[in-house]
Each structure stands twice: as structure tokens, then as C-alpha cells.
Scaffold this motif. Structure first.
Motif, short mmCIF file in Angstrom:
data_model
loop_
_atom_site.label_atom_id
_atom_site.label_comp_id
_atom_site.label_asym_id
_atom_site.label_seq_id
_atom_site.Cartn_x
_atom_site.Cartn_y
_atom_site.Cartn_z
N ALA A 1 -7.88 10.44 0.66
CA ALA A 1 -7.68 11.26 1.87
C ALA A 1 -6.58 12.29 1.67
N THR A 2 -5.50 11.90 1.03
CA THR A 2 -4.40 12.84 0.77
C THR A 2 -4.86 13.99 -0.12
N GLN B 1 1.35 4.54 -3.08
CA GLN B 1 0.75 5.77 -2.57
C GLN B 1 0.39 6.79 -3.65
N PRO C 1 -6.21 -0.15 0.57
CA PRO C 1 -5.76 0.92 1.47
C PRO C 1 -5.09 2.07 0.73
N ALA C 2 -4.36 1.78 -0.35
CA ALA C 2 -3.72 2.85 -1.13
C ALA C 2 -4.77 3.71 -1.83
N SER D 1 0.83 -1.21 0.00
CA SER D 1 0.00 0.00 0.00
C SER D 1 0.86 1.26 0.00
N ILE D 2 1.93 1.25 0.78
CA ILE D 2 2.82 2.41 0.81
C ILE D 2 3.52 2.57 -0.54
N SER E 1 -6.18 5.94 0.89
CA SER E 1 -5.17 6.91 1.31
C SER E 1 -5.01 8.03 0.30
N GLU E 2 -5.07 7.69 -0.99
CA GLU E 2 -4.92 8.72 -2.02
C GLU E 2 -6.10 9.69 -1.99
#
Length: 112
Positions: free
Chosen positions: A73-74, A45, A66-67, A41-42, A70-71
Motif C-alpha cells: 500500500a505504501t 515496515q 500486515p507489514a 508489523s510496525i 502495508s508495504e
């Protein structure tokens, strides 16, 4: 600031910067024993739903769940800081299906 400029396309070696961030984070996750899923996932990103991201050029379901979250949210955080909640919500609508996974963007708009 440097990452923001790279995301906007103003940095000559932006793709290399993103690859370095992803690779370093994935290695660190492995060293900390966080598991393959976290490392994957990291390392993903900066991927985009439409495949135009990087560093691996993954698209849609190739990107770990999860990625994808996360993207979204970022992106929402960056736009919220720059223009407030309305700007962030507008961006999610505009980038859904391109930069962001549609289901993740919609979930964030409903609950974010």
C-alpha cells in the motif's frame, strides 16, 4: 521528503533512519497497548519480500502479514502520487517478488 530520498538511496544514513522509524513506532505501539502483532508489523515496515530491505533484513514469510500488505500500500501510494494509477499498477507488477510480496501485489492490482 527525507524518507523518499532515503528510499531512493540518496540519504547517507537511510538505513539508520528507517530503523529509528520502525523502532519508535514499535515502542509507541507497545506503550499504547496495541499488542505484539501490531508492534512487530510496525517494526517491519521497510522490509522487502526479497530480504533486501530493513532494518532487520527479513524476507518472505519472516515478514508479518500486515507489514507485507502495508508495504504494498505504501509503495502504491507513493507511485500513485508521483505518476497516477497506471504508474502505481505498473510498479506493483515490476516490484512483485522483489520489493513486494507477490500475493499482496496481485491482490492490490485486482482490488486496490
Amino acid at each position: 521528503m527525507l524518507v523518499g530520498r532515503a528510499m531512493a538511496g540518496d540519504l547517507l544514513h537511510g538505513r539508520d533512519l528507517f530503523a529509528s522509524i520502525c523502532d519508535t513506532g514499535a515502542v509507541l505501539a507497545g506503550r499504547l497497548g496495541l499488542g505484539r502483532g501490531v508492534a512487530d508489523s510496525i517494526s517491519q515496515q521497510f522490509e522487502r519480500w526479497d530480504g533486501r530491505g530493513g532494518p532487520h533484513g527479513l524476507a518472505r514469510a519472516e515478514i508479518a502479514l500486515p507489514a507485507r500488505g502495508s508495504e504494498v500500500a505504501t509503495q502504491a501510494l507513493l507511485l500513485h502520487q508521483a505518476g497516477g494509477a497506471d504508474a502505481a499498477m505498473s510498479m506493483l507488477r515490476d516490484r512483485s517478488g522483489g520489493w513486494c510480496a507477490p500475493a499482496m501485489a496481485e491482490a492490490f492490482r485486482r482490488h486496490g
